[in-house]
Scaffold this motif. Structure first.
Motif, PDB file in Angstrom:
ATOM      1  N   ASP A  18      -1.244  -7.886  -5.263  1.00 27.86           N
ATOM      2  CA  ASP A  18      -0.011  -7.567  -4.485  1.00 27.86           C
ATOM      3  C   ASP A  18       0.030  -5.862  -4.237  1.00 27.86           C
ATOM      4  O   ASP A  18       0.026  -4.950  -3.790  1.00 27.86           O
ATOM      5  CB  ASP A  18       1.013  -7.904  -4.522  1.00 27.86           C
ATOM      6  N   ALA A  20      -2.705  -3.739  -6.325  1.00 29.46           N
ATOM      7  CA  ALA A  20      -3.276  -3.548  -5.869  1.00 29.46           C
ATOM      8  C   ALA A  20      -3.893  -3.200  -4.050  1.00 29.46           C
ATOM      9  O   ALA A  20      -4.303  -2.128  -4.022  1.00 29.46           O
ATOM     10  CB  ALA A  20      -5.211  -3.985  -6.176  1.00 29.46           C
ATOM     11  N   GLU A  21      -3.190  -4.010  -3.263  1.00 22.63           N
ATOM     12  CA  GLU A  21      -3.343  -4.014  -2.288  1.00 22.63           C
ATOM     13  C   GLU A  21      -2.872  -2.984  -1.639  1.00 22.63           C
ATOM     14  O   GLU A  21      -2.921  -2.125  -0.832  1.00 22.63           O
ATOM     15  CB  GLU A  21      -2.905  -5.595  -1.660  1.00 22.63           C
ATOM     16  N   LEU A  23      -1.609  -0.022  -2.788  1.00 15.18           N
ATOM     17  CA  LEU A  23      -2.014   1.367  -3.181  1.00 15.18           C
ATOM     18  C   LEU A  23      -3.048   1.762  -2.756  1.00 15.18           C
ATOM     19  O   LEU A  23      -3.412   2.423  -2.620  1.00 15.18           O
ATOM     20  CB  LEU A  23      -2.718   1.471  -4.947  1.00 15.18           C
ATOM     21  N   LYS A  24      -3.799   0.635  -2.130  1.00  9.71           N
ATOM     22  CA  LYS A  24      -4.779   0.943  -1.415  1.00  9.71           C
ATOM     23  C   LYS A  24      -4.639   1.644  -0.356  1.00  9.71           C
ATOM     24  O   LYS A  24      -5.663   2.742   0.478  1.00  9.71           O
ATOM     25  CB  LYS A  24      -5.299  -0.272  -0.507  1.00  9.71           C
ATOM     26  N   HIS A  25      -3.531   1.525   0.292  1.00 11.00           N
ATOM     27  CA  HIS A  25      -3.441   2.537   2.044  1.00 11.00           C
ATOM     28  C   HIS A  25      -2.219   3.678   0.899  1.00 11.00           C
ATOM     29  O   HIS A  25      -1.942   4.205   2.406  1.00 11.00           O
ATOM     30  CB  HIS A  25      -1.502   1.469   2.568  1.00 11.00           C
ATOM     31  N   ASP A  27      -1.914   8.027  -0.527  1.00 12.34           N
ATOM     32  CA  ASP A  27      -3.643   8.987  -0.987  1.00 12.34           C
ATOM     33  C   ASP A  27      -3.379   9.427  -2.824  1.00 12.34           C
ATOM     34  O   ASP A  27      -3.058   8.535  -3.245  1.00 12.34           O
ATOM     35  CB  ASP A  27      -2.820  10.537  -0.085  1.00 12.34           C
ATOM     36  N   VAL A  31      -0.827   7.987  -5.542  1.00 11.90           N
ATOM     37  CA  VAL A  31      -1.375   6.662  -6.512  1.00 11.90           C
ATOM     38  C   VAL A  31      -1.514   7.551  -8.273  1.00 11.90           C
ATOM     39  O   VAL A  31      -1.537   6.762  -8.941  1.00 11.90           O
ATOM     40  CB  VAL A  31      -2.590   6.379  -6.678  1.00 11.90           C
ATOM     41  N   THR A 101     -11.191  11.314   6.089  1.00 15.77           N
ATOM     42  CA  THR A 101     -12.068   9.907   5.031  1.00 15.77           C
ATOM     43  C   THR A 101     -12.852  10.845   4.208  1.00 15.77           C
ATOM     44  O   THR A 101     -13.046  10.962   3.467  1.00 15.77           O
ATOM     45  CB  THR A 101     -12.525   8.991   5.425  1.00 15.77           C
ATOM     46  N   THR A 105     -11.834  11.958  -0.031  1.00 15.11           N
ATOM     47  CA  THR A 105     -12.294  11.513  -1.342  1.00 15.11           C
ATOM     48  C   THR A 105     -12.150  12.617  -1.975  1.00 15.11           C
ATOM     49  O   THR A 105     -12.143  12.652  -3.549  1.00 15.11           O
ATOM     50  CB  THR A 105     -13.862  11.181  -0.881  1.00 15.11           C
ATOM     51  N   TRP A 108      -9.698  12.854  -4.481  1.00 13.18           N
ATOM     52  CA  TRP A 108      -9.475  12.007  -5.714  1.00 13.18           C
ATOM     53  C   TRP A 108     -10.540  12.201  -7.503  1.00 13.18           C
ATOM     54  O   TRP A 108     -10.475  11.986  -8.437  1.00 13.18           O
ATOM     55  CB  TRP A 108      -9.856   9.898  -5.432  1.00 13.18           C
TER      56      TRP A 108
END
Length: 329
Positions: A18, A20-21, A23-25, A27, A31, A101, A105, A108
């Motif tokens: 949960d 990880a789910e 954190l996917k949303h 930036d 994170v 998008t 990237t 990161w």
């Protein structure tokens, strides 16, 4: 607990899948902050976890579904109100501008990897890439570029006025699979004098003035406009008392004492006036007792405080450049 620490407690309580789910949303910067908070989290009492969970549940109860899936609604309303032609650019800025998008990237990536990626590219392409980064990340990448390239790149950032489709297509080729090839891309508003000034704010002392001097040789007026938007340590005197006190609450006495070694006496006076008499006396006594301090240590301490100032400005706690801080209630 700070907001980041509370979020870290919540994620640690959710479990790996949960968390990880969630954190996917987020930036890259969010994170990174949360990851650091989770990694450095000490012992947390059962009462603290319970309080975080209760607060989260209470906040969740106050939320509605308004805003979920609103993109199509916004698009339809704007087209209906303004017509397709007039609404087009506005829709791009509101909806498309937040979802670049491929460019996101970059945030990161390690600054060294970004510098290596663009090192041999045209300065205009480098300027476009750095303009899409956060100012501190762009500054770190700029430091790693050849010295002869830095001023040229910063000058181009300051004079950027949107990115034409051919420039974006060239950027797509450089980034290869990190960017989707789209021949119908429209101009995107990035860069500008403020972006250049923010990047310079994060450069090491000496490097910033060297780059600014190189820009002034090419365009004296532009160089001055960039200088006017930069915030340096002595500009702390421009903060009002409430704002300065907000800054001082988050600075350790040791780092403040080192930073004040290279400050204008007026800045030192204003800072001590905004401290309790006893705290000011301790600060000045520590400065006298410490003896000589290396210039690099003074500059590093000042940079730390300036980073804090910019964070508080981003949060609306203080205002830079004559703006108005968000009212606290």
């Amino acid at each position: 607990m700070s907001g980041v620490q509370r979020a870290a407690v919540l994620l640690l309580s959710l479990g790996e899948v949960d968390a990880a789910e969630v954190l996917k949303h987020m930036d890259a910067k969010e994170v990174q902050k949360l990851g650091l908070a989770m990694a450095t989290m000490g012992a947390v009492s059962r009462e603290q976890v319970g309080t975080v969970m209760d607060d989260f549940a209470s906040a969740l109860d106050r939320q509605t579904s308004l805003g979920v899936g609103a993109d199509d609604y916004i698009r339809a309303v704007l087209v209906s109100a303004l017509g397709a032609d007039k609404a087009s650019s506005l829709i791009d800025r509101i909806l498309l501008g937040r979802n670049t998008t491929g460019l996101d990237t970059l945030k990161w990536m390690d600054p060294r990897a970004i510098a290596d990626l663009v090192r041999h590219e045209h300065p205009q392409i480098i300027a476009i890439v750095l303009s899409h980064l956060d100012a501190d990340q762009a500054a770190d990448a700029l430091k790693l570029l050849p010295e002869r390239t830095r001023a040229d790149v910063l000058l181009r950032i300051a004079t950027l006025d949107g990115i034409p489709p051919n420039a974006l297509n060239e950027l797509n080729e450089i980034m290869e699979r990190q960017f989707a090839g789209n021949q119908n891309l429209k101009s995107s508003a990035v860069g500008g004098i403020k972006v250049a000034a923010n990047i310079l704010n994060f450069m090491d002392t000496g490097q910033d003035q060297s780059l600014l001097g190189a820009i002034r040789k090419v365009d004296e007026v532009l160089g001055q406009r960039i200088q006017d938007l930069m915030f340096v340590f002595d500009d702390l005197i421009e903060l009002d008392d409430r704002e300065l006190q907000a800054v001082l609450r988050e600075v350790s006495g040791e780092r403040l004492g080192i930073a004040l070694r290279g400050a204008d006496p007026k800045v030192r006076d204003k800072i001590t006036r905004n401290m309790s008499q006893r705290a000011a006396e301790i600060l000045l006594e520590d400065m006298d007792a410490r003896g000589p301090v290396r210039l690099s240590d003074v500059e590093a301490a000042q940079k730390e405080i300036l980073t804090l100032v910019r964070r508080l400005a981003d949060e609306g706690t203080i205002a830079l450049g004559g703006g108005t801080a968000e009212e606290l209630v």
